[in-house]
Write a protein that holds these residues in place. Structure first.
Motif, PDB file in Angstrom:
ATOM      1  N   LEU A  21      -6.784   2.856   4.776  1.00 28.67           N
ATOM      2  CA  LEU A  21      -6.280   1.497   4.975  1.00 28.67           C
ATOM      3  C   LEU A  21      -7.364   0.534   5.429  1.00 28.67           C
ATOM      4  N   ASN A  27      -8.476  -2.722   3.118  1.00 28.07           N
ATOM      5  CA  ASN A  27      -8.470  -4.084   3.649  1.00 28.07           C
ATOM      6  C   ASN A  27      -9.866  -4.698   3.661  1.00 28.07           C
ATOM      7  N   ILE A  80      -3.479  -6.261   2.713  1.00 26.37           N
ATOM      8  CA  ILE A  80      -2.264  -5.467   2.529  1.00 26.37           C
ATOM      9  C   ILE A  80      -1.142  -6.057   3.381  1.00 26.37           C
ATOM     10  N   SER A  93      -3.626  -1.286  10.300  1.00 20.98           N
ATOM     11  CA  SER A  93      -3.531  -2.429   9.383  1.00 20.98           C
ATOM     12  C   SER A  93      -2.710  -3.579   9.933  1.00 20.98           C
ATOM     13  N   PHE A 138       0.856  -1.194   0.000  1.00 16.33           N
ATOM     14  CA  PHE A 138       0.000   0.000   0.000  1.00 16.33           C
ATOM     15  C   PHE A 138       0.886   1.235   0.000  1.00 16.33           C
TER      16      PHE A 138
END
Length: 616
Positions: free
Chosen positions: A542, A546, A561, A586, A528
């Motif tokens: 993010l 996801n 990711i 993330s 990413f």
């Protein structure tokens, strides 16, 4: 019904497990809790939901920070057990009495647990029975009470119900000279609460009558904008000067293109770009200056704390130590830390969760002698930040590339991200770094959406003298990536760098196309690319990337990711909070940091430097 209950130390030693329950848990909820919550500083949350094939558990926990113990209860999510929090509190109290650091087994605790469980269940049943039943509310009466409070001093509704009857406005308010009678503060509050600041003119977005009255009185605002109709003084008239062009401009002054780009001249000789050693291979030196001085904000908070508790009590606490820290003791220092993190561009949600987690890890802990609360909180926050930013898995791409080469397949990296963050430019930087380590690279132009994207990547490939696979525009990027990987397998390329179109996280068609590309080609690394300039938006980007990759995936084990590439890191000064926000939301590590416009401007993330910048 409880599925499992266990007590273990912070080091991972299981001291006691309830044998009475003995239910085999599906999946690994305890391991996931430790990995996803406790190690990532999410322990301030009330509970954690674990989902696995055929299992849906809720996990609740509590800490005994002084003894370093963790108490965890697991139960089926559908049950909504009300006594779990009470049971954990009683277990914590009773087990701390018999705890001995030298003991590793507590088989005699089963009977105590059985009694505590019965007591907690009985208390929950009594609470459920004694809970009063909500009575139906008479809406008309309630509405009348609100009107009475909101329009105190005004007259009640008389006579007709229409807007014009008896001088009323249709809502039971007597009107005098076009205004509600009893125009007190309560009236204004009620009018604003009803969304009607001026009931007679609530047609547009603002009060037209007030504007008309202002014009009638001749009131004018200071002239900040020149009226287009006003006459300009001829003496001050500004005339536009004619631009003077060179009679014979030199081509070198206007032409900045590469020789091969002119008229598609493929015979022009292009020298491979060689800008020196990439910053990825240089170790960044962090200055080891003493950080003993307290920050001004922390000093202010400690002074406020001294004023609240008294000079002697605060001094005694800092010298002799306190039996255990309470939440009220931690709040001033945590608030100062939260404000500091937010000024460094950390998302507000992340800063708040971090402070809650630090508070949960310190509450009940004994304060060391000659130690301030603010110093203890800052040390705990520093440990938490280092733990979050330190990768939990290997990020050595070169090792993974050689492992894929032994299996005779190319290592595939897919670059994803929102619009304008610099995916193509940083893809070229990664390619330059790989070339310096004698790794053969091929680019795949899978941005078939943005005009000029293929030409941009073609220019980078020509300068780096590496092959590029392209199929033009308006093609399926998933198919283009698949054919590129097949071509790389045939010609023996070690790495395939896949460039994708920039897309906003809410763009459903483009996110569906990205999910198809990832599912069809199963890349080794989904990278990413995000800006270091973003703050709160990093969380939204993010999390939704996801979420879309997981929701739109056709396979049960969807690929999310795997890593983050931060761009424009040289433009943010000390506002480095985006790195923390992205890693926290993330769980993916920061693998590359872009810090300039040349091919060498790519480096690793220095965790110690980031933490030092966040807390200074």
């Amino acid at each position: 019904m409880l599925e499992q209950l266990l007590i273990f130390t912070r080091g991972g030693l299981i001291l006691w497990t309830c044998k009475e329950l003995g239910n085999a848990l599906k999946g690994s909820p305890i391991d996931t809790l430790i990995r996803s919550c406790l190690l990532e500083e999410r322990s301030g949350a009330a509970s954690y939901n674990y989902d696995a094939p055929g299992a849906a558990y809720t996990l609740k926990w509590t800490f005994h920070n002084e003894l370093g113990l963790v108490f965890v209860a697991v139960y089926q999510r559908i049950l909504h057990l009300l006594y779990v929090d009470d049971l954990l509190a009683m277990l914590k109290r009773e087990f701390s009495v018999i705890y001995d650091p030298k003991r590793t087994a507590y088989d005699d605790f089963d009977e105590t647990f059985r009694q505590l469980r019965m007591e907690a269940e009985a208390r929950a049943e009594e609470l459920k029975k004694s809970k009063p039943v909500a009575k139906p509310v008479n809406n008309s009466k309630k509405q009348g009470q609100v009107q009475k409070v909101g329009f105190e001093g005004g007259n009640k509704k008389k006579g007709g119900s229409g807007p014009g009857s008896d001088g009323g406005d249709g809502n039971g308010r007597k009107m005098e000279n076009g205004h509600a009678n009893g125009n007190t503060d309560e009236t204004k509050v009620a009018l604003v609460a009803n969304g009607k600041e001026n009931a007679s003119s609530n047609i547009g977005a603002f009060d037209v009558n007030k504007l008309q009255k202002l014009r009638a009185k001749g009131g004018k605002k200071p002239d900040t904008v020149v009226n287009k109709g006003s006459k300009v003084d001829p003496n001050k008239k500004i005339t536009k000067k004619n631009r003077v062009w060179d009679v014979s401009p030199t081509e070198s002054k206007l032409d900045f293109t590469d020789p091969a780009d002119q008229n598609g001249d493929e015979n022009a000789v292009i020298v491979a770009a060689d800008e020196g050693e990439s910053m990825m291979d240089k170790e960044e030196i962090v200055s080891s200056e003493s950080e003993t001085e307290e920050d001004e904000e922390m000093e202010k908070d400690s002074k406020m704390e001294t004023k609240k508790k008294g000079w002697f009590s605060a001094m005694f606490q800092s010298i002799a130590g306190k039996s255990n820290l309470e939440k009220a003791d931690l709040e001033p220092a945590l608030k100062a830390l939260k404000d500091r993190l937010m000024t460094k561009n950390v998302a507000e949600e992340i800063a708040e969760k971090l402070c809650e987690s630090v508070a949960a890890s310190l509450e009940g802990k004994k304060l060391a002698s000659f130690t301030r609360v603010s110093s203890t909180v800052q040390a705990a926050m520093e440990e938490a930040l280092v733990r979050i930013l330190t990768p939990r898995r290997s990020i050595d791409i070169l090792r993974d590339v050689h492992a894929a080469k032994e299996q005779r397949k190319p290592y595939v990296v897919v670059f994803v991200g929102v619009n304008g963050v610099g995916k193509s430019t940083n893809l070229a930087k990664v390619a330059y770094w790989l070339l310096q380590h004698n790794v053969s690279v091929m680019m795949a132009a899978c941005d078939t959406f943005r005009s000029g994207a293929v030409e941009q990547l073609r220019t980078h490939a020509r300068r780096l003298q590496i092959p590029i696979f392209e199929k033009g525009y308006e093609k399926d990027p998933a198919i283009v990536a698949k054919e590129a990987i097949q071509e790389a397998t045939r010609n023996g390329s070690d790495v395939v760098l896949v460039d994708t179109a920039g897309r906003m996280q809410d763009n459903e068609p483009l996110m569906r196309a990205l999910s198809k590309l990832v599912n069809l080609n199963n890349p080794d690394l989904v990278l990413f690319v995000g800006e270091a300039l973003v703050g709160n938006d990093a969380v939204d980007q993010l999390s939704k990337f996801n979420q879309k990759l997981a929701d739109l995936s056709t396979s049960p084990n969807s690929q999310l990711i795997d890593g983050i590439l931060l761009t424009k890191f040289d433009t943010i000064d000390d506002k480095v909070g985006a790195a923390l926000s992205m890693v926290y939301i993330s769980g993916a590590p920061v693998m590359f940091v872009g810090c300039g416009q040349s091919y060498t401007d790519l480096k690793k993330l220095n965790v110690k430097s980031i933490v030092k910048t966040l807390l200074k």
